[in-house]
Design a protein around this motif. Structure first.
Motif, PDB file in Angstrom:
ATOM      1  N   TYR A   1       0.837  -1.203   0.000  1.00  0.00           N
ATOM      2  CA  TYR A   1       0.000   0.000   0.000  1.00  0.00           C
ATOM      3  C   TYR A   1       0.873   1.254   0.000  1.00  0.00           C
ATOM      4  CZ  TYR A   1      -3.826   3.176   1.213  1.00  0.00           C
ATOM      5  OH  TYR A   1      -4.752   4.199   1.198  1.00  0.00           O
ATOM      6  N   VAL A   2       1.879   1.276   0.869  1.00  0.00           N
ATOM      7  CA  VAL A   2       2.763   2.444   0.951  1.00  0.00           C
ATOM      8  C   VAL A   2       3.466   2.675  -0.383  1.00  0.00           C
ATOM      9  CG1 VAL A   2       4.862   3.356   2.028  1.00  0.00           C
ATOM     10  CG2 VAL A   2       3.097   2.283   3.444  1.00  0.00           C
ATOM     11  N   ARG A   3       3.953   1.603  -0.991  1.00  0.00           N
ATOM     12  CA  ARG A   3       4.635   1.733  -2.278  1.00  0.00           C
ATOM     13  C   ARG A   3       3.670   2.219  -3.361  1.00  0.00           C
ATOM     14  NH1 ARG A   3       9.678  -0.521  -2.687  1.00  0.00           N
ATOM     15  NH2 ARG A   3      10.413  -1.618  -0.832  1.00  0.00           N
ATOM     16  N   SER A   4       2.477   1.677  -3.374  1.00  0.00           N
ATOM     17  CA  SER A   4       1.480   2.107  -4.359  1.00  0.00           C
ATOM     18  C   SER A   4       1.183   3.592  -4.206  1.00  0.00           C
ATOM     19  CB  SER A   4       0.184   1.300  -4.195  1.00  0.00           C
ATOM     20  OG  SER A   4       0.395  -0.069  -4.453  1.00  0.00           O
ATOM     21  N   PHE A   5       1.013   4.021  -2.959  1.00  0.00           N
ATOM     22  CA  PHE A   5       0.715   5.431  -2.700  1.00  0.00           C
ATOM     23  C   PHE A   5       1.877   6.328  -3.123  1.00  0.00           C
ATOM     24  CE2 PHE A   5       1.388   8.960   0.329  1.00  0.00           C
ATOM     25  CZ  PHE A   5       0.333   9.773  -0.061  1.00  0.00           C
ATOM     26  N   ALA A   6       3.102   5.913  -2.793  1.00  0.00           N
ATOM     27  CA  ALA A   6       4.269   6.735  -3.121  1.00  0.00           C
ATOM     28  C   ALA A   6       4.425   6.900  -4.634  1.00  0.00           C
ATOM     29  CB  ALA A   6       5.529   6.116  -2.521  1.00  0.00           C
ATOM     30  N   PHE A   7       4.267   5.798  -5.369  1.00  0.00           N
ATOM     31  CA  PHE A   7       4.382   5.878  -6.829  1.00  0.00           C
ATOM     32  C   PHE A   7       3.222   6.671  -7.432  1.00  0.00           C
ATOM     33  CE2 PHE A   7       6.932   1.768  -6.543  1.00  0.00           C
ATOM     34  CZ  PHE A   7       8.132   2.393  -6.818  1.00  0.00           C
TER      35      PHE A   7
END
Length: 272
Positions: free
Chosen positions: A78-84
């Motif tokens: 989730y964090v990676r998806s949000f950051a990208f």
């Protein structure tokens, strides 16, 4: 845990052990052909499916460990998806640069799950604009998880079913909220695959696989499609849709058991 693959040369089944990178360099034991299997599946999906298979086979305690790990890795997803997603919305076109910054940042929390939960809380707040009410110890089933994993508690099947349902419902809900935002993290995996593919020596066949699973079946079945029905012929009046019977919403346990019944058989190919 292993999954079945088919040798591209002799077409015989080969058992392949899951790799952390989702990239599997294989030599066929039957004909010695070398090939590389790329599995398009996120780590949280693999872990949850392994937990589901363990639960189906009667290994309740082992299932809890896999479900707990799946939730932690989903928070990372989730964090990676949000950051990208945020980088893309800001007009940043250097995906590799954004990925490098994210990797260097994640290293600060990679060995501390509490800090990872903190990053998840902030990412959810910034993306959804509301408190992540699902991060309480009670909502996460933290006490049960800790008793099983750290104190050696031997759980009953019904307790594991309840914990699995809790984790399944939370991941399913957050995947729904992420929507197309999840595609950014999926793209990161594809770029990792591309780098490995470019480095493969001559004579090694690349095989890309899309495995079914507890979440993948839901995410991709009918995505973007419409319901099939009887079309009106030109000049005919529109036909009224048949009334549908209203059904009460399912609770977490019912939703998990329904998914288990529908998708559990898809996991029978997984072996120890």
């Amino acid at each position: 845990m292993r999954f079945p693959a088919v040798c591209p040369q002799c077409q015989r089944e080969v058992q392949v052990e899951f790799a952390d990178s989702a990239v599997h360099d294989v030599t066929c034991p039957h004909c010695s052909t070398r090939f590389c299997v790329f599995v398009r599946k996120q780590k949280f999906e693999v872990l949850f499916d392994l937990g589901t298979r363990a639960l189906m086979d009667g290994y309740a305690r082992e299932a809890v460990a896999s479900f707990a790990a799946a939730l932690e890795r989903f928070f990372e997803f989730y964090v990676r998806s949000f950051a990208f997603e945020r980088a893309a919305l800001a007009g940043q076109t250097d995906f590799d640069g954004a990925a490098d910054i994210l990797e260097s940042t994640w290293r600060h929390v990679s060995s501390q799950s509490e800090r990872q939960v903190g990053m998840m809380a902030l990412a959810y707040l910034l993306r959804e604009g509301r408190e992540p009410d699902f991060l309480t110890a009670k909502a996460l089933g933290a006490d049960f998880r800790n008793r099983v994993i750290h104190r050696g508690y031997l759980p009953r099947r019904e307790e594991v079913d309840a914990y699995a349902a809790r984790v399944f419902a939370l991941i399913d809900r957050l995947l729904g909220e992420l929507g197309t935002g999840a595609a950014h993290a999926e793209l990161a995996q594809e770029r990792q695959f591309a780098a490995h593919l470019a480095a493969l020596p001559d004579g090694v066949t690349a095989v890309f696989e899309e495995h079914p699973g507890m979440f993948r079946a839901r995410r991709f079945a009918g995505a973007g499609g419409e319901k099939l029905g009887v079309k009106n012929l030109p000049g005919q009046p529109a036909r009224a849709s048949a009334p549908t019977k209203a059904t009460a919403p399912m609770n977490d346990a019912q939703a998990f058991q329904k998914a288990l019944k529908e998708r559990g058989p898809l996991l029978k190919g997984l072996r120890k």
